[in-house]
Design a protein around this motif. Structure first.
Motif, PDB file in Angstrom:
ATOM      1  N   UNK A 241       0.817  -1.218   0.000  1.00 24.10           N
ATOM      2  CA  UNK A 241       0.000   0.000   0.000  1.00 24.10           C
ATOM      3  C   UNK A 241       0.848   1.264   0.000  1.00 24.10           C
ATOM      4  N   UNK A 242       2.160   1.124   0.186  1.00 24.74           N
ATOM      5  CA  UNK A 242       3.057   2.267   0.154  1.00 24.74           C
ATOM      6  C   UNK A 242       3.889   2.296  -1.115  1.00 24.74           C
ATOM      7  N   UNK A 243       3.264   1.958  -2.220  1.00 21.72           N
ATOM      8  CA  UNK A 243       3.960   1.721  -3.488  1.00 21.72           C
ATOM      9  C   UNK A 243       3.255   2.450  -4.623  1.00 21.72           C
ATOM     10  N   UNK A 244       4.024   2.947  -5.581  1.00 20.05           N
ATOM     11  CA  UNK A 244       3.481   3.513  -6.823  1.00 20.05           C
ATOM     12  C   UNK A 244       2.429   4.601  -6.552  1.00 20.05           C
ATOM     13  N   UNK A 245       2.784   5.556  -5.714  1.00 21.31           N
ATOM     14  CA  UNK A 245       1.840   6.616  -5.350  1.00 21.31           C
ATOM     15  C   UNK A 245       1.415   7.469  -6.539  1.00 21.31           C
ATOM     16  N   UNK A 246       2.262   7.569  -7.547  1.00 23.72           N
ATOM     17  CA  UNK A 246       1.934   8.450  -8.676  1.00 23.72           C
ATOM     18  C   UNK A 246       1.278   7.710  -9.839  1.00 23.72           C
ATOM     19  N   UNK A 247       0.833   6.482  -9.603  1.00 20.29           N
ATOM     20  CA  UNK A 247       0.163   5.716 -10.656  1.00 20.29           C
ATOM     21  C   UNK A 247      -1.284   5.483 -10.245  1.00 20.29           C
ATOM     22  N   UNK A 248      -2.241   6.209 -10.813  1.00 23.63           N
ATOM     23  CA  UNK A 248      -3.635   6.089 -10.397  1.00 23.63           C
ATOM     24  C   UNK A 248      -4.203   4.678 -10.518  1.00 23.63           C
ATOM     25  N   UNK A 249      -3.796   3.945 -11.567  1.00 21.05           N
ATOM     26  CA  UNK A 249      -4.368   2.610 -11.731  1.00 21.05           C
ATOM     27  C   UNK A 249      -4.013   1.708 -10.554  1.00 21.05           C
ATOM     28  N   UNK A 250      -2.799   1.831 -10.078  1.00 17.89           N
ATOM     29  CA  UNK A 250      -2.400   1.009  -8.936  1.00 17.89           C
ATOM     30  C   UNK A 250      -3.218   1.371  -7.698  1.00 17.89           C
ATOM     31  N   UNK A 251      -3.531   2.641  -7.546  1.00 19.50           N
ATOM     32  CA  UNK A 251      -4.362   3.051  -6.426  1.00 19.50           C
ATOM     33  C   UNK A 251      -5.738   2.417  -6.468  1.00 19.50           C
TER      34      UNK A 251
END
Length: 232
Positions: A94-104
């Motif tokens: 959950x602390x990963x790829x903050x700038x990728x909306x799809x991952x969110x």
């Protein structure tokens, strides 16, 4: 076509690195083996291509942190998930790829902060899921109790377990504090997230291993029959 049997476990870190990653990798390897799955562990984002994911049933992010995927790897993972591939996120996934909306959206919520690791009580809210069916309604556990930037309920997830903030120090989310949840979107593969798994000792705990086994079995279920992406 033979059944899809492979799982890709990814544990690259670009921030804090949990010393529980080796224990988690070995536990998930044993879990996968018991489920009749072949687990490939890597920290190389080049492992994410349409071709390399074509025989996978699920991808596991184990305590990843920061930006760990290339643009090409992101494209491949998104195509994999959209085509029915399963996804399991463990702890600092959950602390990963903050700038990728799809991952969110794939995950459901993003990590905000946590107090010091300490004992607390997990409230199992849904015991009909294979990841939680074996757990008591009140489960004493010691972990890092993650707070999230938003409540995952806002994303429409199915919450399986939460934590009682009155039973530990430092919680910031209030009386509704989800810890474990899953999603089953109509146009993509299943995804599951558990915030638990900070301590290396957790991965030797039979109840926690069964929790991971149920999660992995569930995300793999639809992927067995789903289409796989073509090479990117």
């Amino acid at each position: 076509m033979p059944p899809l049997r492979r799982v890709l476990l990814f544990s690259r870190t670009a921030g804090f690195r949990h010393d529980s990653i080796p224990a988690g990798t070995e536990a998930l390897r044993a879990v996968a083996d018991a489920e009749g799955l072949e687990l490939t562990a890597t920290e190389d984002p080049a492992a994410f291509t349409g071709k390399s994911l074509a025989d996978c049933r699920a991808v596991v992010f184990l305590s990843t942190t920061g930006t760990v995927l290339t643009k090409e790897a992101r494209t491949a993972l998104e195509a994999f998930h959209r085509s029915g591939g399963g996804f399991l996120g463990v702890h600092s996934a959950a602390g990963t790829e903050y700038d990728w909306p799809y991952y969110g959206s794939l995950l459901g919520a993003r990590f905000r902060s946590h107090p010091e690791p300490q004992p607390a009580v997990v409230t199992v809210r849904d015991r009909s899921h294979p990841a939680t069916a074996h757990l008591p309604e009140q489960w004493a556990w010691d972990d890092e109790w993650y707070d999230f930037r938003s409540n995952p309920r806002e994303a429409g997830v199915r919450v399986l377990a939460s934590v009682d903030e009155s039973r530990y120090r430092g919680g910031l989310m209030g009386p509704d504090h989800p810890l474990v949840w899953c999603q089953e979107p109509p146009d993509a593969g299943r995804s599951f997230y558990t915030s638990l798994g900070h301590h290396a000792a957790a991965y030797a705990d039979p109840a926690f291993r069964q929790h991971l086994a149920g999660a992995l079995r569930w995300v793999c279920a639809d992927a067995a029959a789903g289409a796989r992406p073509t090479e990117h």
